[in-house]
Design a protein around this motif. Structure first.
Motif, PDB file in Angstrom:
ATOM      1  N   ASP A 303       8.535  47.726  15.431  1.00 47.77           N
ATOM      2  CA  ASP A 303       8.654  48.898  16.213  1.00 47.77           C
ATOM      3  C   ASP A 303      10.423  48.604  17.627  1.00 47.77           C
ATOM      4  N   ASP A 304      10.138  47.658  17.303  1.00 52.43           N
ATOM      5  CA  ASP A 304      11.481  47.310  18.649  1.00 52.43           C
ATOM      6  C   ASP A 304      12.198  47.394  17.937  1.00 52.43           C
ATOM      7  N   SER A 305      12.606  47.561  16.788  1.00 52.00           N
ATOM      8  CA  SER A 305      13.529  47.316  15.642  1.00 52.00           C
ATOM      9  C   SER A 305      14.089  48.853  15.034  1.00 52.00           C
ATOM     10  N   SER A 306      12.597  49.330  15.026  1.00 48.68           N
ATOM     11  CA  SER A 306      13.191  51.024  14.226  1.00 48.68           C
ATOM     12  C   SER A 306      13.711  51.601  15.760  1.00 48.68           C
ATOM     13  N   SER A 307      13.314  51.664  16.918  1.00 53.61           N
ATOM     14  CA  SER A 307      14.098  52.259  18.353  1.00 53.61           C
ATOM     15  C   SER A 307      15.001  51.710  18.569  1.00 53.61           C
ATOM     16  N   ASP A 308      15.593  50.069  18.513  1.00 51.04           N
ATOM     17  CA  ASP A 308      17.157  50.307  18.453  1.00 51.04           C
ATOM     18  C   ASP A 308      18.046  50.478  17.872  1.00 51.04           C
TER      19      ASP A 308
END
Length: 325
Positions: A303-308
């Motif tokens: 999810d962090d990667s998607s947000s970034d």
């Protein structure tokens, strides 16, 4: 609406206290068994036990419950804990029998429920409902009905009761008191339920049948097979109602259904638990449990990667527009 919202595996949580009670103050060098030329120590047992899948699950539940209790435990009231215990065990005799069988105290049981309710509070804190979430909840919702219910254990008994209630001037309530094994037998078989009522109170098969019934209808025997017991049910509909088209009339109920749907979504709960574990800076120190949190931390990192990635795309789009100007 009365609903059970226990998230963690109660079996695992109860097992934790069982293991703790059995371990006492044992040292890892204490001997469990001796034989010619060898011994089995407490340490040997622990090394073997911690690789067992069930024990891995216990450790996972312990970590999750402690993380959420630390952050959300203060939001759980004593009344909520007491209500959950009552919903689960019913009368005090049953509760005391279960406590004795598991060698637990009432305080230990209350703590397991407090921990699980803390997880519930934490998941709810992450819920942000969309219009689509509310629409989905509305489509599945049926408002409360008033009915009478007779539950029996066999198909033969169900057919006999069905013949009896179909007779002219039959008193459904009296027949329920004489034949039903459901708790409602003490009240002429009267029950009230909606689509959110837990299956242990009114089986899903009975609810699904009820929605299509008219006032005064009596169902054929309804066969039910579930974790809560097998049997046959005969339902008399006294007051059914169509929900109509005004969702605002049931705003609170729809909010609760939509929230429950979210919390029951495995992808959502895995994501939230992963975020909370990261926020608590959980580190696994024993290599035997190195992968126990993987599914949750992977979800949070994804999810962090998607947000970034989304932020980068937004920044690039803004820079492109500025460059064009």
């Amino acid at each position: 609406m009365k609903k059970k919202k226990i998230i963690l595996s109660m079996t695992c949580l109860l097992s934790v206290f069982g293991l703790a009670a059995c371990s006492g103050d044992s040292d890892t060098d204490d001997e469990i068994a001796t034989m010619k030329g060898d011994t089995i120590t407490v340490g040997d047992f622990y090394d073997k036990a911690k690789t067992d899948q069930n024990n891995q699950q216990i450790v996972l539940d312990m970590i999750i419950s402690q993380v959420f209790t630390e952050k959300y435990g203060d939001e759980v009231s004593d009344d909520e804990v007491d209500q959950q215990i009552t919903d689960t065990f019913g009368d005090e005799d049953t509760l005391n029998q279960q406590l004795e069988a598991s060698q637990m105290s009432r305080d230990e049981l209350e703590e397991t429920y407090r921990q699980s309710l803390a997880v519930q509070k934490g998941l709810e804190d992450h819920v942000n409902l969309t219009d689509d979430d509310l629409k989905e909840a509305w489509e599945s919702y049926h408002p409360q009905v008033e009915a009478q219910l007779i539950a029996v254990t066999s198909e033969d008994d169900a057919n006999e009761v069905k013949d009896e209630v179909d007779e002219d001037d039959a008193d459904f309530g009296k027949i329920a008191e004489e034949n039903s094994i459901a708790p409602s037998k003490e009240d002429d078989g009267n029950v009230k339920f909606d689509s959110t009522t837990p299956a242990e109170e009114v089986p899903d098969e009975v609810k699904e049948k009820a929605w299509d019934m008219e006032d005064g209808d009596i169902s054929d025997p309804i066969a039910v097979e579930s974790d809560y017991g097998s049997g046959y049910y005969i339902l008399k509909m006294n007051k059914n109602q169509d929900k109509g088209n005004d969702m605002d009339k049931y705003e609170d109920e729809i909010q609760e259904v939509a929230t429950d749907n979210k919390i029951n979504d495995q992808e959502f709960t895995t994501q939230v638990i992963g975020e909370e574990l990261q926020d608590a800076n959980v580190k696994i120190q024993d290599e035997a449990f190195s992968d126990v949190l993987a599914q949750f931390t992977d979800a949070a990192n994804s999810d962090d990667s998607s947000s970034d990635s989304a932020d980068e795309e937004s920044t690039e789009a803004t820079e492109t527009e500025e460059s064009s100007d």
